[in-house]
Motif scaffolding. Structure first.
Motif, PDB file in Angstrom:
ATOM      1  N   GLN A  83      31.176  40.517  59.289  1.00 37.28           N
ATOM      2  CA  GLN A  83      29.813  41.042  59.241  1.00 37.28           C
ATOM      3  C   GLN A  83      28.802  39.931  58.936  1.00 37.28           C
ATOM      4  O   GLN A  83      27.676  39.954  59.442  1.00 37.28           O
ATOM      5  N   GLN A  84      29.195  38.974  58.129  1.00 44.21           N
ATOM      6  CA  GLN A  84      28.312  37.837  57.868  1.00 44.21           C
ATOM      7  C   GLN A  84      28.012  37.075  59.155  1.00 44.21           C
ATOM      8  O   GLN A  84      26.870  36.675  59.407  1.00 44.21           O
ATOM      9  N   LEU A  85      29.046  36.865  59.980  1.00 45.40           N
ATOM     10  CA  LEU A  85      28.842  36.167  61.254  1.00 45.40           C
ATOM     11  C   LEU A  85      27.940  36.969  62.182  1.00 45.40           C
ATOM     12  O   LEU A  85      27.067  36.416  62.870  1.00 45.40           O
ATOM     13  N   ARG A  86      28.140  38.279  62.223  1.00 44.20           N
ATOM     14  CA  ARG A  86      27.283  39.123  63.066  1.00 44.20           C
ATOM     15  C   ARG A  86      25.841  39.100  62.559  1.00 44.20           C
ATOM     16  O   ARG A  86      24.897  39.106  63.349  1.00 44.20           O
ATOM     17  N   LEU A  87      25.696  39.073  61.243  1.00 44.89           N
ATOM     18  CA  LEU A  87      24.355  39.012  60.656  1.00 44.89           C
ATOM     19  C   LEU A  87      23.630  37.743  61.096  1.00 44.89           C
ATOM     20  O   LEU A  87      22.480  37.795  61.554  1.00 44.89           O
ATOM     21  N   VAL A  88      24.289  36.592  60.972  1.00 48.63           N
ATOM     22  CA  VAL A  88      23.644  35.322  61.313  1.00 48.63           C
ATOM     23  C   VAL A  88      23.404  35.213  62.813  1.00 48.63           C
ATOM     24  O   VAL A  88      22.354  34.733  63.251  1.00 48.63           O
ATOM     25  N   SER A  89      24.351  35.651  63.617  1.00 45.70           N
ATOM     26  CA  SER A  89      24.161  35.616  65.071  1.00 45.70           C
ATOM     27  C   SER A  89      22.997  36.500  65.496  1.00 45.70           C
ATOM     28  O   SER A  89      22.171  36.119  66.331  1.00 45.70           O
ATOM     29  N   THR A  90      22.927  37.677  64.900  1.00 45.85           N
ATOM     30  CA  THR A  90      21.826  38.595  65.215  1.00 45.85           C
ATOM     31  C   THR A  90      20.478  38.004  64.842  1.00 45.85           C
ATOM     32  O   THR A  90      19.535  38.009  65.636  1.00 45.85           O
ATOM     33  N   SER A 136      12.733  25.712  64.355  1.00 41.69           N
ATOM     34  CA  SER A 136      12.781  25.658  62.900  1.00 41.69           C
ATOM     35  C   SER A 136      13.331  26.958  62.321  1.00 41.69           C
ATOM     36  O   SER A 136      14.168  26.944  61.401  1.00 41.69           O
ATOM     37  N   ALA A 137      12.883  28.100  62.841  1.00 37.59           N
ATOM     38  CA  ALA A 137      13.359  29.391  62.333  1.00 37.59           C
ATOM     39  C   ALA A 137      14.846  29.574  62.593  1.00 37.59           C
ATOM     40  O   ALA A 137      15.592  30.034  61.713  1.00 37.59           O
ATOM     41  N   LEU A 142      20.616  29.682  60.651  1.00 37.51           N
ATOM     42  CA  LEU A 142      21.986  29.179  60.644  1.00 37.51           C
ATOM     43  C   LEU A 142      22.316  28.487  59.318  1.00 37.51           C
ATOM     44  O   LEU A 142      23.451  28.571  58.833  1.00 37.51           O
ATOM     45  N   SER A 143      21.336  27.817  58.725  1.00 35.27           N
ATOM     46  CA  SER A 143      21.554  27.180  57.425  1.00 35.27           C
ATOM     47  C   SER A 143      21.821  28.215  56.337  1.00 35.27           C
ATOM     48  O   SER A 143      22.551  27.943  55.375  1.00 35.27           O
ATOM     49  N   LEU A 207      28.145  30.390  67.834  1.00 36.70           N
ATOM     50  CA  LEU A 207      27.045  31.351  67.851  1.00 36.70           C
ATOM     51  C   LEU A 207      27.155  32.240  69.077  1.00 36.70           C
ATOM     52  O   LEU A 207      27.264  31.751  70.212  1.00 36.70           O
ATOM     53  N   ARG A 208      27.115  33.535  68.837  1.00 30.44           N
ATOM     54  CA  ARG A 208      27.144  34.499  69.939  1.00 30.44           C
ATOM     55  C   ARG A 208      25.788  35.178  70.024  1.00 30.44           C
ATOM     56  O   ARG A 208      25.452  35.990  69.155  1.00 30.44           O
ATOM     57  N   PRO A 209      24.984  34.819  71.036  1.00 30.47           N
ATOM     58  CA  PRO A 209      23.683  35.504  71.169  1.00 30.47           C
ATOM     59  C   PRO A 209      23.895  37.006  71.267  1.00 30.47           C
ATOM     60  O   PRO A 209      24.571  37.506  72.169  1.00 30.47           O
ATOM     61  N   MET A 210      23.349  37.728  70.302  1.00 31.90           N
ATOM     62  CA  MET A 210      23.587  39.168  70.243  1.00 31.90           C
ATOM     63  C   MET A 210      22.571  39.800  69.318  1.00 31.90           C
ATOM     64  O   MET A 210      21.869  39.113  68.561  1.00 31.90           O
ATOM     65  N   ILE A 211      22.466  41.104  69.396  1.00 31.91           N
ATOM     66  CA  ILE A 211      21.662  41.884  68.464  1.00 31.91           C
ATOM     67  C   ILE A 211      22.504  43.055  67.967  1.00 31.91           C
ATOM     68  O   ILE A 211      22.871  43.940  68.741  1.00 31.91           O
TER      69      ILE A 211
END
Length: 482
Positions: A83-90, A136-137, A142-143, A207-211
């Protein structure tokens, strides 16, 4: 005591690492400042400072409270790595799209807003700045993954890489082309985008571009109520530069002098930011555990964090005349006073952020924190309107510092209403008052005397909490001897 010691060591270690990452940027800018000031005019350097603040404003809009929200929700999901990975990718996908949208919107309204920025043209300066927003955003998003994973060392490495690329691109362009300030704006944009791609590959599955609409809704539900608070923080950071640039009696030249003082004072800011990147996950974890030992850690660590910040601020403000004289060419004398006052303002802002963690630890509090920051921002606007025409850059920096004092007092009041946190309010107040008094030490006071005064705040902190400090030192020496 052992558990408390381990918590203290972790917090200090992570604060140090995060500060080093920020310092990579700030220190590089400080080292290169003499080159910039001798290559660019005051007006050009003022334009650079104004455009950097514009980018920060648009990044705040792009992230919609994203950084604070990502750290909070990412910490809540610490037992769910997928879920953390999905959060950051989203959120990275969201920030790239919204960043490009705000950049396009900024370009469309530039003909009407350009005069408010001191007449800076859209091409090429404005467009170079606007292309930085989404990069920058996304890089900050990702950071944040590294931050709530506790990977402070990796976080620092990528921050340093971003700075290195910025210098490697910008300095040659500045020296060997006629681009001038455009070279620095272009290198900032390219360095953010390149490091975003590098950091995206660092994620365990890339990174998986996703929402993920459920996660996005959760982030926005927490983050959007923070927007007025973040907008107020932006007022503290940038309004003074905009008002100096747009003032008939001041203009970009005054903004340039102010930017120099602000750049040097960023030494204090980088420590405050590093501390907060470590402090918020530390506090959120303590709040979720909600046991006596966790709150005892908070009690001591909050005091020593503020005392360490106050000691550094005192050192930088007392030595500001020498630092400014060493770095700048003639004509920047006012920057020493600006540096000293802005260092003090950063200290009070750090106090507000430290207390603000108590407010942000609950959704009820996060949706109301603007009640502490918006009134302070209004005070800042009023004081800027009143003081800039009279005192120029000095009026601007005092307006910001007074507003930050108000922001801290309002935030402390709200924190006490939201959650009963055992902050040592009286002890911290003594340290803050001592640091404030040192700002009024005259510049012509002998340098050696000012150096001795730098010892005042650390000595006061040790007197207030000597028993804890002695215990921590004994524990540290015992570990080394084992």
């Amino acid at each position: 005591m052992a558990e408390q010691g381990r918590a203290g060591v972790r917090l200090v270690k992570q604060t140090t690492l995060y500060t080093l990452g920020i310092a990579a940027t700030r220190f590089a800018n400080l080292i290169l400042l003499p080159l910039y000031l001798r290559t660019l005019s005051k007006e050009d350097y003022g334009a650079l400072g104004v455009l950097e603040q514009l980018v920060q404003m648009l990044v705040i809009l792009t992230m919609a409270g994203g950084m604070e929200t990502l750290v909070k929700i990412g910490t809540d999901l610490r037992d769910e790595p997928e879920q953390q990975l999905r959060l950051v990718s989203t959120m990275t996908t969201w920030m790239v799209v919204s960043g490009l949208f705000f950049a396009a919107l900024g370009a469309l309204v530039w003909p009407w807003t350009g005069n408010l920025l001191g007449g800076i043209p859209l091409w090429p300066l404005g467009l170079c700045s606007l292309t930085t927003v989404a990069g920058s955003a996304a890089f900050q998003s990702l950071s944040a993954y590294l931050q709530f994973q506790g990977q402070a060392r990796t976080h620092t490495i990528y921050q340093a890489m971003r700075t290195g690329l910025n210098i490697a691109i910008g300095v040659p362009l500045l020296l060997f082309t006629d681009l001038g300030v455009t070279a620095l704006l272009l290198s900032a944009s390219l360095s953010y985008w390149l490091n975003t791609f590098l950091l995206a590959r660092k994620l365990p599955q890339g990174l998986r571009p996703m929402i993920d609409w459920a996660l996005l809704k959760r982030v926005l539900r927490y983050g959007i109520p923070l927007m007025p608070h973040l907008a107020a923080a932006y007022v503290f950071q940038a309004l003074d530069k905009f008002m100096l640039a747009g003032s008939e009696g001041q203009g970009l030249e005054a903004a340039g002098v102010y930017s120099v003082g602000s750049r040097i004072a960023s030494g204090a800011m980088m420590l405050g930011l590093g501390m907060q990147r470590a402090w918020r996950p530390f506090f959120f974890k303590a709040a979720s555990q909600n046991d006596e030992q966790s709150w005892e850690n908070v009690r001591h660590m909050s005091f020593w964090s503020m005392a360490g910040m106050a000691a550094f601020v005192s050192l930088l403000s007392l030595t500001a005349p020498e630092v400014v004289g060493l770095i700048t060419p003639g004509g920047y004398g006012t920057a020493a006073a600006v540096t000293s006052v802005l260092c003090l303002g950063t200290l009070y802002r750090t106090g507000a952020q430290t207390a603000g963690a108590a407010v942000l630890s609950s959704e009820r509090g996060s949706s109301r924190i603007w009640l502490a920051s918006i009134p302070a921002a209004v005070i800042n606007v009023v004081l800027n309107v009143w003081w800039i025409p009279r005192w120029g850059a000095l009026g601007a920096c005092w307006a910001t510092t007074v507003a930050m004092v108000c922001n801290m007092l309002f935030t402390v009041g709200m924190a006490r209403a939201v959650r009963d946190v055992p902050f040592r309010y009286a002890a911290i107040s003594l340290v803050l008052l001592a640091s404030t008094a040192l700002v009024f030490v005259p510049e012509h006071t002998p340098f050696v005397a000012r150096l001795w005064l730098c010892v005042l705040v650390p000595a006061l902190a040790l007197m207030i909490d000597w028993q804890f400090a002695e215990g921590e030192l004994l524990l540290l020496f015992r570990k080394r001897s084992m």
